[in-house]
Structure formats: C-alpha cells, structure tokens
Design an enzyme around this catalytic site. Structure first.
Site, short mmCIF file in Angstrom:
data_model
loop_
_atom_site.label_atom_id
_atom_site.label_comp_id
_atom_site.label_asym_id
_atom_site.label_seq_id
_atom_site.Cartn_x
_atom_site.Cartn_y
_atom_site.Cartn_z
N ASP A 53 88.51 52.90 31.76
CA ASP A 53 89.65 53.22 32.34
C ASP A 53 89.70 52.41 33.46
O ASP A 53 89.35 52.82 34.84
CB ASP A 53 89.47 54.65 32.86
CG ASP A 53 89.47 55.70 31.59
OD1 ASP A 53 90.25 55.53 30.99
OD2 ASP A 53 88.53 56.74 31.64
N LYS A 67 86.65 53.46 24.54
CA LYS A 67 87.98 54.29 24.67
C LYS A 67 88.88 53.29 25.58
O LYS A 67 88.44 52.95 26.81
CB LYS A 67 87.64 55.54 25.43
CG LYS A 67 88.69 56.13 25.62
CD LYS A 67 88.61 57.74 26.01
CE LYS A 67 88.68 57.54 27.76
NZ LYS A 67 90.05 57.66 28.42
N ASP A 76 93.40 56.61 23.45
CA ASP A 76 93.39 58.06 23.74
C ASP A 76 94.73 58.01 24.53
O ASP A 76 94.83 57.80 26.07
CB ASP A 76 92.26 58.48 24.91
CG ASP A 76 92.31 59.77 25.46
OD1 ASP A 76 93.09 60.65 24.61
OD2 ASP A 76 91.94 60.24 26.45
N LEU A 77 95.70 58.13 24.19
CA LEU A 77 97.18 58.17 24.67
C LEU A 77 97.74 59.68 24.67
O LEU A 77 98.85 59.66 25.29
CB LEU A 77 98.19 57.20 24.04
CG LEU A 77 97.66 55.84 23.91
CD1 LEU A 77 98.80 54.95 23.17
CD2 LEU A 77 97.48 55.17 25.33
N LYS A 78 97.20 60.55 23.96
CA LYS A 78 97.66 62.08 24.14
C LYS A 78 99.17 62.24 24.16
O LYS A 78 99.87 62.84 24.84
CB LYS A 78 97.33 62.61 25.57
CG LYS A 78 95.81 62.27 26.05
CD LYS A 78 95.49 63.08 27.32
CE LYS A 78 94.02 63.17 27.59
NZ LYS A 78 93.26 61.77 27.73
N HIS A 129 102.71 63.78 23.18
CA HIS A 129 103.20 64.82 23.16
C HIS A 129 104.75 64.87 23.37
O HIS A 129 105.21 64.28 24.46
CB HIS A 129 102.66 65.73 24.41
CG HIS A 129 103.01 67.27 24.60
ND1 HIS A 129 102.78 67.98 25.69
CD2 HIS A 129 103.65 67.94 23.81
CE1 HIS A 129 103.29 69.31 25.52
NE2 HIS A 129 103.83 69.16 24.42
N ASP A 130 105.52 65.09 22.39
CA ASP A 130 106.80 64.92 22.23
C ASP A 130 107.40 65.57 20.94
O ASP A 130 106.58 66.39 20.27
CB ASP A 130 107.07 63.38 22.15
CG ASP A 130 108.57 62.91 23.02
OD1 ASP A 130 109.54 63.77 22.46
OD2 ASP A 130 108.64 62.02 23.32
N PRO A 132 108.15 65.75 16.91
CA PRO A 132 107.76 65.22 16.06
C PRO A 132 108.17 63.88 15.60
O PRO A 132 107.13 63.23 15.23
CB PRO A 132 107.74 66.46 14.86
CG PRO A 132 108.13 67.66 15.53
CD PRO A 132 108.76 67.30 16.58
N HIS A 133 109.33 63.69 15.50
CA HIS A 133 109.81 62.46 15.34
C HIS A 133 109.05 61.16 16.08
O HIS A 133 108.73 60.23 15.57
CB HIS A 133 111.25 62.40 15.19
CG HIS A 133 111.97 60.91 14.89
ND1 HIS A 133 111.82 60.42 13.67
CD2 HIS A 133 112.46 59.96 15.65
CE1 HIS A 133 112.51 59.24 13.69
NE2 HIS A 133 112.74 59.03 14.88
N ARG A 168 78.12 64.04 31.41
CA ARG A 168 77.75 63.46 32.68
C ARG A 168 75.88 63.41 32.55
O ARG A 168 75.49 64.56 32.45
CB ARG A 168 77.87 64.03 34.14
CG ARG A 168 79.39 63.91 34.36
CD ARG A 168 79.56 62.53 34.74
NE ARG A 168 80.93 62.30 35.29
CZ ARG A 168 82.11 62.07 34.55
NH1 ARG A 168 81.89 61.89 33.37
NH2 ARG A 168 83.40 61.85 35.14
N GLN A 210 85.74 65.82 36.93
CA GLN A 210 85.79 66.97 35.67
C GLN A 210 84.86 68.41 36.12
O GLN A 210 84.15 68.44 37.23
CB GLN A 210 84.56 66.27 34.77
CG GLN A 210 84.96 64.90 34.22
CD GLN A 210 86.07 65.04 33.46
OE1 GLN A 210 86.08 65.90 32.61
NE2 GLN A 210 87.00 63.88 33.38
N GLY A 243 82.32 57.59 30.75
CA GLY A 243 83.05 56.61 31.42
C GLY A 243 82.41 56.26 32.65
O GLY A 243 81.37 55.32 32.86
#
Length: 242
Positions: free
Chosen positions: A19, A40, A67-69, A71-72, A74-75, A192, A201, A221
């Site tokens: 990151d 990652k 790891d882009l998560k 969320h939108d 379905p298309h 950790r 966290q 990380g």
C-alpha cells in the site's frame, strides 16, 4: 477443521500488502523476491499505475491479490472483474453487501477475463465487514445485528453466489470455516505479529492465530513494509508459522 490449503506451506500463504507508491512497491518486491509468494495491490497503487503493475509483478513470478473491492450494479462489476482477471490477477475482491446478483456477475466476469489472459480463473473474494470497523462503527451505518452475525450472514450469501470465499477478520475465521467448508478461501487482513502496532485495525490476531482459526491466507502490510529490514520481518513471520 482440516482444509484443502493445509498442504501448502504457511509462508506461501502470507500476502504482503504493498500500500504505497510504485517506486517503493517495486523496491520492496525486488527485496522480497524468492521469499514472499504473494503481493497485494490495493487502490493506492492500482489507481496510480493500472493493470501494468499487476503484469509486472506476474512477470517477476509473484501471485497477485488485486484488492479493489468492487461495489456497483452487476453489469459494471462484471466488466470490472473481467478487466481485473485479464490483467493476470490471482485474487480479486468485491463487497458482499452488493448482493448475490452482483457477486454472480463478478464470477462471470472473472471467468471471461481469465479466458482472455489464458490463465486460471482468479479466486473471487467477498468483503464482509472491514477489519477497521468495530461494533459501534458498524451500528452507525444502520446495521442492527451484531457484527459477528453480519459477517456470518454475508459469508453465507457469498457461498450462495458461488464465489471462492471471503475477506474477513481473523477473529471470525473459525466460524467462517464452518460456513464455507474446507475449500473456501478465507483471507484475513488485520494480522499483526505479537507486539506490533495496530495502526487503523480494530479486529486483529497474530499470524499463527489467524491460521489456527481457519484462515487460508493472511495479509500483512506495515509490519513488513515499514520494517527496517522487510525481508527479515517476513522471515520472522515465516519462522513463527513454521
């Protein structure tokens, strides 16, 4: 419960989270080559560098957790998953709160993208509750059931949607293993080493605890990437797991 991942050495299931910016990420990867198997790539790095950074690390022999998560609708998620898989990513993520049809679309997109890439379909992982969230933070979003119940419910939906598994706190891994069975991916950030700073966290465990709880892979990380000697930090975790 024994899992299908137990035959893979634990050190090869430690994912190092890069990151940071590209120059630092490449320098870290160069140091970790031959030690870590997984890297990652999150939003910070991917939004700056795009698919090229995934392909670069693949050429260097790493497995890549992208790891882009998603969320939108379905298309859109189907197209995003297709593009991510076509870059060569080995794991991709989406938010389970997007619903079963969205997760099913991601699985279709991942399969299509893998066919374009010419590789295997990446593991498709649903984010349950972010490891930075505690019970109060979750409740403030309007979720009324307790945090562990929310995680379990979302994991059950991920299984119903046919994706590979989930991303969740190591503290919930044992319950999730019962839900997902021995073949489900359970990837746990919030890991950790003993004595390390928690950072942002909230729900954490040590690497050994996370695997004992049922994690298939762990994400580490800052305890590695911000260490004076990242390779020594990685090898210390590997030694603990051995």
């Amino acid at each position: 419960m024994l899992t299908s991942f137990d035959s893979i050495p634990a050190r090869d299931r430690v994912i190092v989270a890069l990151d940071c910016d590209a120059w630092e990420a490449i320098a870290l990867a160069d140091k970790l080559q031959g030690h870590a198997q997984w890297l990652k790539i999150g939003m910070t790095l991917y939004y700056a560098e795009g698919p090229a950074i995934v392909k670069m690390f693949k050429r260097r022999g790493f497995n890549v957790f992208l790891d882009l998560k998603f969320h939108d609708i379905p298309h859109q998620v189907e197209g995003a998953a297709r593009s991510a898989a076509a870059s060569g990513a080995d794991m991709i993520t989406m938010h389970t709160v997007g619903g079963i049809p969205m997760m099913e679309a991601a699985q279709r997109g991942a399969a299509a993208g893998a066919a374009e890439w010419g590789g295997e379909v990446p593991a498709t992982l649903g984010i349950t509750v972010l490891t930075s969230m505690d019970a109060a933070t979750l409740a403030a979003t309007g979720v009324t059931r307790p945090l562990p119940e929310q995680v379990a419910a979302l994991a059950a939906q991920a299984k119903q949607a046919g994706i590979s598994g989930v991303v969740a706190s190591p503290q919930e891994a044992s319950v999730l293993r019962e839900i997902l069975g021995p073949d489900g991916f359970i990837v746990t950030p919030g890991v950790r080493p003993a004595g390390a700073a928690l950072g942002d966290q909230s729900r954490v465990a040590t690497p050994a605890q996370a695997f004992a709880n049922g994690a298939s892979h762990i994400v580490v990380g800052r305890p590695i990437t911000e260490a004076a000697d990242p390779v020594a930090a990685f090898e210390a975790i590997a030694a603990e797991l051995a």
